[in-house]
Design an enzyme around this catalytic site. Structure first.
Site, PDB file in Angstrom:
ATOM      1  N   ILE A 246      46.422 -65.219 -40.667  1.00  0.00           N
ATOM      2  CA  ILE A 246      45.679 -64.147 -41.345  1.00  0.00           C
ATOM      3  C   ILE A 246      46.155 -62.767 -40.859  1.00  0.00           C
ATOM      4  CG2 ILE A 246      43.359 -63.126 -41.531  1.00  0.00           C
ATOM      5  CD1 ILE A 246      42.324 -66.124 -41.347  1.00  0.00           C
TER       6      ILE A 246
ATOM      7  N   TYR B 163      33.861 -71.685 -29.051  1.00  0.00           N
ATOM      8  CA  TYR B 163      34.478 -70.785 -30.036  1.00  0.00           C
ATOM      9  C   TYR B 163      33.399 -70.135 -30.906  1.00  0.00           C
ATOM     10  CZ  TYR B 163      37.058 -69.745 -34.412  1.00  0.00           C
ATOM     11  OH  TYR B 163      37.566 -69.147 -35.553  1.00  0.00           O
TER      12      TYR B 163
ATOM     13  N   LYS C 134      32.385 -66.214 -31.304  1.00  0.00           N
ATOM     14  CA  LYS C 134      32.369 -65.530 -32.607  1.00  0.00           C
ATOM     15  C   LYS C 134      31.002 -64.881 -32.853  1.00  0.00           C
ATOM     16  CE  LYS C 134      36.591 -66.225 -33.735  1.00  0.00           C
ATOM     17  NZ  LYS C 134      37.506 -65.109 -33.959  1.00  0.00           N
TER      18      LYS C 134
HETATM   19  N1  LIG Z   1      41.953 -69.881 -40.496  1.00  0.00           N
HETATM   20  C1  LIG Z   1      40.646 -70.036 -40.630  1.00  0.00           C
HETATM   21  O1  LIG Z   1      40.163 -70.878 -41.421  1.00  0.00           O
HETATM   22  C2  LIG Z   1      39.712 -69.169 -39.861  1.00  0.00           C
HETATM   23  C3  LIG Z   1      38.328 -69.317 -40.101  1.00  0.00           C
HETATM   24  C4  LIG Z   1      37.446 -68.500 -39.408  1.00  0.00           C
HETATM   25  C5  LIG Z   1      37.942 -67.564 -38.515  1.00  0.00           C
HETATM   26  N2  LIG Z   1      39.287 -67.459 -38.280  1.00  0.00           N
HETATM   27  C6  LIG Z   1      39.755 -66.449 -37.323  1.00  0.00           C
HETATM   28  O2  LIG Z   1      40.849 -65.777 -37.893  1.00  0.00           O
HETATM   29  C7  LIG Z   1      41.642 -65.193 -36.838  1.00  0.00           C
HETATM   30  C8  LIG Z   1      43.106 -65.488 -37.105  1.00  0.00           C
HETATM   31  O3  LIG Z   1      43.316 -66.879 -36.959  1.00  0.00           O
HETATM   32  P1  LIG Z   1      44.334 -67.714 -37.848  1.00  0.00           P
HETATM   33  O4  LIG Z   1      43.544 -68.772 -38.510  1.00  0.00           O
HETATM   34  O5  LIG Z   1      45.185 -66.802 -38.654  1.00  0.00           O
HETATM   35  O6  LIG Z   1      45.172 -68.471 -36.703  1.00  0.00           O
HETATM   36  P2  LIG Z   1      46.616 -68.194 -36.096  1.00  0.00           P
HETATM   37  O7  LIG Z   1      47.628 -68.282 -37.154  1.00  0.00           O
HETATM   38  O8  LIG Z   1      46.724 -69.125 -34.930  1.00  0.00           O
HETATM   39  O9  LIG Z   1      46.517 -66.718 -35.583  1.00  0.00           O
HETATM   40  C9  LIG Z   1      45.888 -66.403 -34.370  1.00  0.00           C
HETATM   41  C10 LIG Z   1      46.660 -65.271 -33.743  1.00  0.00           C
HETATM   42  O10 LIG Z   1      45.997 -64.915 -32.523  1.00  0.00           O
HETATM   43  C11 LIG Z   1      46.977 -64.855 -31.509  1.00  0.00           C
HETATM   44  N3  LIG Z   1      46.410 -65.062 -30.188  1.00  0.00           N
HETATM   45  C12 LIG Z   1      45.642 -66.086 -29.768  1.00  0.00           C
HETATM   46  N4  LIG Z   1      45.361 -65.936 -28.467  1.00  0.00           N
HETATM   47  C13 LIG Z   1      45.963 -64.792 -28.064  1.00  0.00           C
HETATM   48  C14 LIG Z   1      46.064 -64.106 -26.833  1.00  0.00           C
HETATM   49  N5  LIG Z   1      45.512 -64.575 -25.716  1.00  0.00           N
HETATM   50  N6  LIG Z   1      46.760 -62.945 -26.780  1.00  0.00           N
HETATM   51  C15 LIG Z   1      47.360 -62.458 -27.894  1.00  0.00           C
HETATM   52  N7  LIG Z   1      47.320 -63.074 -29.088  1.00  0.00           N
HETATM   53  C16 LIG Z   1      46.635 -64.226 -29.163  1.00  0.00           C
HETATM   54  C17 LIG Z   1      47.963 -65.941 -31.877  1.00  0.00           C
HETATM   55  O11 LIG Z   1      49.182 -65.788 -31.156  1.00  0.00           O
HETATM   56  P3  LIG Z   1      50.245 -66.993 -31.027  1.00  0.00           P
HETATM   57  O12 LIG Z   1      50.961 -67.085 -32.339  1.00  0.00           O
HETATM   58  O13 LIG Z   1      51.103 -66.538 -29.908  1.00  0.00           O
HETATM   59  O14 LIG Z   1      49.457 -68.234 -30.729  1.00  0.00           O
HETATM   60  C18 LIG Z   1      48.092 -65.681 -33.350  1.00  0.00           C
HETATM   61  O15 LIG Z   1      48.940 -64.591 -33.579  1.00  0.00           O
HETATM   62  C19 LIG Z   1      41.108 -65.794 -35.542  1.00  0.00           C
HETATM   63  O16 LIG Z   1      40.276 -64.865 -34.897  1.00  0.00           O
HETATM   64  C20 LIG Z   1      40.299 -66.989 -36.004  1.00  0.00           C
HETATM   65  O17 LIG Z   1      39.274 -67.311 -35.103  1.00  0.00           O
HETATM   66  C21 LIG Z   1      40.177 -68.246 -38.934  1.00  0.00           C
END
Ligand SMILES: NC(=O)c1ccc[n+]([C@@H]2O[C@H](COP(=O)([O-])OP(=O)(O)OC[C@H]3O[C@@H](n4cnc5c(N)ncnc54)[C@H](OP(=O)(O)O)[C@@H]3O)[C@@H](O)[C@H]2O)c1
Length: 328
Positions: free
Chosen positions: A63, A212, A216
Site C-alpha cells: 500500500i 497487532y 492498531k
Molecule cells: N494489506 C492489508 O490488507 C492491510 C489491512 C489493514 C491494514 N494494513 C496496514 O497497511 C500498512 C501497509 O501494509 P501492507 O499490507 O502494504 O504490507 P507490506 O507490503 O508488508 O508493507 C509494509 C511496509 O512496512 C515496512 N516496515 C515494516 N516494519 C518496518 C520497520 N520496522 N521499519 C521500517 N519499515 C517497516 C515494510 O518494510 P519491508 O518491505 O522491509 O518489510 C513494508 O515496506 C500496514 O500498516 C498494515 O498494517 C494492511
C-alpha cells in the site's frame, strides 16, 4: 488452523460486521471497493501537487509503494522511509521510472529502532520541509521477539515508532500550509479496547493477531488525541480494506491462500490513503477521524465496549513519551 486465521475468524464470529472476513465478500474485499467506488467523486483525486512534500513510511512495498507512486505521478516530492536499502532503492527506481518524477528521496530507518528514528528526525528537520506524513509501515510479527533495545517488535514499529516519528515531525509540519498526518491502521483494531497494562506482552500469552490489533487501536487513539492537541494539523487514521500485499502474504499465509481471489489490489488499498493525503474534500472533514473507502466510520462496533477513558488514553501517551525520551 493457524492462530492468525483463527483470530480473524473469531473476530468475525464475535463481531458479525463488515469487518469479519465471512462478510468481507462485501465491504472490505475487492468487490466492496468496486461498489464503494460508485459514490466517489472522481475529481477529488484529479489534483497536481508540485511543491508539496510527502513522507511515506514503508514506501517500498504494498500500500505504501502504491501511495508513493500516485503522489509522484501528481508531481509531489516524496520521501520514502524504509528499513532495507536494496528493496528501497528498487522501489524508488520503479517510482521514478513510472512517474517520470525525479523528486523521490530515500531514508533508511528501522522504525522499530527509536534511536534511529530520533536521529532521522533531527537530520530531516534541518534539510527538508514536510506537508504530509503518511504512517504506513506496519508489521505483524507472530512470535514474541525483541529488538536490540529489548522492545517487543510489533509494539516498537507499530506504536512507539509512529509516536516518535510523529512527535519529532510536528514542528516541521506546523510550519506549512495544510499539513496532514495519515496513519494506516486496520479494521482489526475494532476487536480491541485500548489496554495500557501490558503494552509489550510481557505478562500475557502472546497472540500476534491480537497484539497487532491492539497496536492498531493505539494508532487510532493517538490520532484522536493528536487531533485535539495540534489544531493546525489535519489528522486521520484509516482502514485500507483487505489488500493483497507482501505483508499479508507473509504474515497471514493461510488467510491469503484462502481469500486471495477476493482481496483488493495494492492500488485499491491505497485509494483512501491518497484521498486523505491529497483531496480538499478530506481536509474539510473534522480532524482525528477513522476512514474507510473515503468515508468517516465509527471506531467502535455496537455493544463492543471498546471505548477508552481519557485517563487510559493519557496513560498511553505518558508511557510512550517516557519511553521515547529514554532513546533520545
Ligand atoms: N494489506 C492489508 O490488507 C492491510 C489491512 C489493514 C491494514 N494494513 C496496514 O497497511 C500498512 C501497509 O501494509 P501492507 O499490507 O502494504 O504490507 P507490506 O507490503 O508488508 O508493507 C509494509 C511496509 O512496512 C515496512 N516496515 C515494516 N516494519 C518496518 C520497520 N520496522 N521499519 C521500517 N519499515 C517497516 C515494510 O518494510 P519491508 O518491505 O522491509 O518489510 C513494508 O515496506 C500496514 O500498516 C498494515 O498494517 C494492511
Amino acid at each position: 488452523m493457524p492462530i492468525l486465521e483463527l483470530g480473524f475468524l473469531l473476530q468475525g464470529f464475535v463481531f458479525p460486521t463488515p469487518y469479519s472476513w465471512s462478510s468481507c465478500g462485501s465491504a472490505l474485499s475487492r468487490s466492496g471497493y468496486e461498489s464503494a467506488c460508485k459514490d466517489f467523486v472522481p475529481h477529488d483525486l484529479e489534483v497536481q501537487v508540485p511543491g508539496r512534500v510527502f513522507l511515506v513510511t514503508g514506501g517500498n512495498s504494498g500500500i505504501g509503494k502504491a501511495t508513493a507512486l500516485e503522489i509522484a505521478k501528481r508531481g509531489g516530492t516524496v520521501h520514502l522511509v524504509c528499513r532495507d536499502q536494496a528493496r528501497a532503492e528498487d522501489a524508488r527506481d520503479e517510482i521514478i521510472r513510472e512517474s517520470s518524477n525525479q523528486n523521490i528521496f530515500l531514508h533508511i530507518v528501522d522504525l522499530s529502532d527509536p534511536k534511529q528514528i530520533w536521529k532521522f528526525v533531527e537530520n530531516f528537520k534541518q534539510e527538508h520541509k514536510l506537508h504530509v506524513l503518511i504512517n504506513n509501515a506496519g508489521c505483524m510479527v507472530n512470535k514474541r521477539e525483541l529488538t536490540e533495545d529489548g522492545l517487543e517488535k510489533n509494539f516498537a514499529a507499530n506504536t512507539l515508532g509512529v509516536y516518535i516519528l510523529m512527535t519529532g515531525l510536528i514542528p516541521v509540519l506546523e510550519k506549512e500550509h495544510d499539513p496532514r498526518v495519515i496513519t494506516v491502521s486496520s479494521g482489526g483494531m475494532l476487536a480491541q479496547k485500548l489496554n495500557t497494562n501490558d503494552l509489550q506482552s510481557e505478562r500475557t500469552p502472546f497472540d500476534g493477531t491480537m497484539v497487532y490489533a491492539q497496536n492498531k487501536r493505539q494508532q487510532v487513539v493517538l490520532t484522536e488525541r493528536w487531533a485535539q492537541g495540534h489544531l493546525a494539523i489535519h489528522f486521520s487514521s484509516m482502514h485500507p480494506g483487505w489488500a493483497d500485499t507482501p505483508g499479508v502474504r507473509q504474515a497471514m499465509p493461510g488467510f491469503h491462500a484462502r481469500f486471495r481471489d477476493r482481496l483488493r489490489s495494492e492500488a485499491q488499498g491505497a485509494d483512501t490513503v491518497l484521498w486523505l493525503a491529497l483531496s480538499s474534500a478530506a481536509a474539510a472533514q473534522p480532524s482525528g477521524r477513522f476512514f474507510q473507502d473515503r468515508k468517516p466510520v465509527s471506531t467502535h462496533l455496537p455493544l463492543a465496549r471498546t471505548s477508552s477513558s481519557p485517563a487510559e488514553e493519557e496513560k498511553l501517551i505518558e508511557i510512550l513519551e517516557q519511553l521515547a525520551q529514554t532513546f533520545k
